[in-house]
Design an enzyme around this catalytic site. Structure first.
Site: not given
Ligand code: PAF
Length: 282
Positions: A31, A35
């Site tokens: 991530l 994200h």
């Protein structure tokens, strides 16, 4: 408090405890700030946030980066906590595919044949199959997908409609570095020189958008994007630059449209896209 669950059974219990609207963000981990924006957008629109982290083998071709795809669970959990996730579902392969790889797969149909589908045969079958499974397992009211994977977003939307999945699919705009590079988990593969060369993708999109704002027609917009890509790109190999309808439907484009690009930067394949507005057909 963010609960990490690894099995379907644990997920079932955690999901049953969530009352009120549930938003899901499906990820393959690694991530980044893009994200995080997706998670925060989901959290804002739903009372509960459920995140899935699973590097899905079905969507990687034999020569793609499944083995070296970054796996950073601890850092991912920290981002999920910061964004206010209630539950993170991070199954392993056997939990996700207990009978081995599924024999029945979701086929994207015509919308999956072009663009990414041409370069990555089977990719969207793998994506849609896991997304449908994750819809069944997480039963979200809302599902948030980044616009960076634009064709994926349109196909997931279409699948939800075609299969009567009771979920609202929400697209979230791409997050960019200040110099224009779209955030992607694969950017971490780029060397310093490749990072500079990768700017040719966003530069081409910007040039196309400016040409459209200046009133040029579809052919001229695409030509301008090609020119800027060609001028900026050294060590970059173009896969496609395409101008389409916003739903990626075939046919001539006018009014709102989407400009999409894919290119190899060294050994890394990157994609990007932007909304543009062409003059309406007279
Ligand atoms: O966009 C991704 O990260 C993946 O394609 C998804 C939607 C999580 C399915 O594996």
């Amino acid at each position: 408090m963010t609960a990490l669950v690894r099995t379907r059974e644990e997920l079932g219990k955690a999901r049953a405890a969530l009352t009120g609207t549930v938003g899901v963000v499906m990820t393959m981990g690694a991530l980044h700030a893009g994200h995080e924006t997706l998670l925060r957008a989901a959290r804002e629109r739903s009372e509960h946030l459920l995140v899935t982290i699973f590097v899905n083998p079905l969507q990687f071709g034999p020569n793609e980066d499944f083995d070296r795809y970054p796996r950073t669970l601890e850092a991912d959990l920290e981002i999920c906590r910061r964004a206010g996730a209630d539950v993170v579902f991070a199954p392993d392969r056997a939990e996700m595919y207990p009978d081995g790889e599924p024999r029945v797969r979701v086929s994207p149909g015509q919308g999956g044949e072009d663009l990414e589908g041409l370069s990555r045969p089977g990719f969207f079958d793998g994506v849609l199959t896991v997304v449908l499974k994750l819809f069944q397992l997480t039963r979200p009211d809302l599902a948030f997908f980044g616009e960076k994977d634009y064709q994926q977003l349109t196909l997931v939307r279409r699948m939800a409609r075609d299969f009567d999945v009771p979920v609202e699919v929400v697209g979230v705009p791409t997050v960019r570095e200040p110099d224009g590079l779209a955030l992607s988990s694969r950017n971490r593969y780029l060397s310093a020189e490749e990072r500079v060369a990768a700017l040719s993708l966003s530069a081409a999109l910007r040039a196309g958008a400016e040409a459209a704002d200046g009133g040029l027609d579809a052919g001229a917009v695409l030509a301008q994007a090609h020119r800027v890509f060609g001028a900026a790109a050294s060590g970059v190999r173009l896969d496609y630059l395409a101008l389409t309808d916003p739903d990626l439907e075939p046919g001539p484009v006018a009014g709102p449209a989407r400009l999409l690009v894919a290119a190899w930067v060294g050994g890394t394949r990157l994609i990007d896209n932007t909304a543009i507005r062409l003059a309406p057909r007279s």
